[in-house]
Scaffold this active site. Sequence first.
Site, PDB file in Angstrom:
ATOM      1  N   HIS A  99      43.386  58.563   2.672  1.00  0.00           N
ATOM      2  CA  HIS A  99      42.892  59.874   2.253  1.00  0.00           C
ATOM      3  C   HIS A  99      41.962  60.421   3.334  1.00  0.00           C
ATOM      4  O   HIS A  99      41.265  59.654   4.013  1.00  0.00           O
ATOM      5  CB  HIS A  99      42.097  59.785   0.941  1.00  0.00           C
ATOM      6  CG  HIS A  99      42.928  59.777  -0.297  1.00  0.00           C
ATOM      7  ND1 HIS A  99      42.581  59.039  -1.412  1.00  0.00           N
ATOM      8  CD2 HIS A  99      44.073  60.425  -0.623  1.00  0.00           C
ATOM      9  CE1 HIS A  99      43.489  59.236  -2.358  1.00  0.00           C
ATOM     10  NE2 HIS A  99      44.399  60.070  -1.898  1.00  0.00           N
ATOM     11  N   CYS A 128      34.896  58.911  -2.993  1.00  0.00           N
ATOM     12  CA  CYS A 128      36.023  58.814  -3.929  1.00  0.00           C
ATOM     13  C   CYS A 128      35.558  58.985  -5.377  1.00  0.00           C
ATOM     14  O   CYS A 128      36.299  59.511  -6.214  1.00  0.00           O
ATOM     15  CB  CYS A 128      36.713  57.465  -3.781  1.00  0.00           C
ATOM     16  SG  CYS A 128      37.631  57.261  -2.263  1.00  0.00           S
TER      17      CYS A 128
END
Length: 302
Positions: free
Chosen positions: A192, A295
């Site tokens: 990511h 996250c």
Amino acid sequence: MSTQNTAPAPASTSSATEGNGSAAGPGRIQQIRRYLMCRPEHFTVSYTINPWMEPANPTDTALAVRQWQALYDTYLALGHEVHLIDPIEGLPDMVYTANGGFVIDNIAYGAKFRFQERVPEGPAFMDWFRANGFEVAEPAEVNEGEGDFLLVGDTILAGTGFRSTGDSHRELADVFGKEVVSLTLVDPRFYHLDTAISVLDPVQGPGGVEKANIAYLEHAFDERSQAILAERYPDAIRVADADGAVFGLNSSSDGLNVIISPRAKGFEAQLRERGYNPVLVDLSELLLGGGGIKCCTLELRR
């Protein structure tokens, strides 16, 4: 694990509102933010969808909750506003709320997950956005929210290569009417964008900094993306591989305080040199699922 704050929060933060900054440190301005988090009550690693996940390794849910609580408490102590979405049994990765959408100006662009194990999270987050007064833009393209989309000033940096598709970048531009810059990730450990780039300044312009800056791990990107980042952010902090490998860049910044892993020692020193205040929070248990501080933190921009 305990939270280590390396400097006290400015006294003015408790009464500030989003967008109003309080100056502290050399040229650094704290911006009070609004976040969405999810308590990891069902956290475990029972499948593998990234290189960090090893189902054979035991996980400690109680420890994950304690570490998560330290991050939650840190945000509150710094004066930030934290909202919670209820965890859903059977969705152990829901704690990683950054992947649940991307929010600017009260518009929430929903997530559409690549892996089947996480697909049900998309509707759950969109339901929360609707129930809490956000206008929801339902996605047609595969994207994993703020995991791959980062707002830097008035530009959206958008990651692709492992999770979000390039088509989602076009959809993102249509939804928000902003410049979207596509960047390609090439190292599967950094699947990511928010594992390889940290946005250090959440507000650019009036009340914030003149130009928002970033920190990044150069070798997580292909050569084209490296060239784009070098040209656009010549003053960026380039983080060493050793700090990237402990998810040092998966951090959260309010413009002054940067919440980072205590293992990212080099990045911590670089932040101090630039006048930021590193705040150390250990999420080692949640790293077993391939996630860190950012996250677990979705920014809600009203």
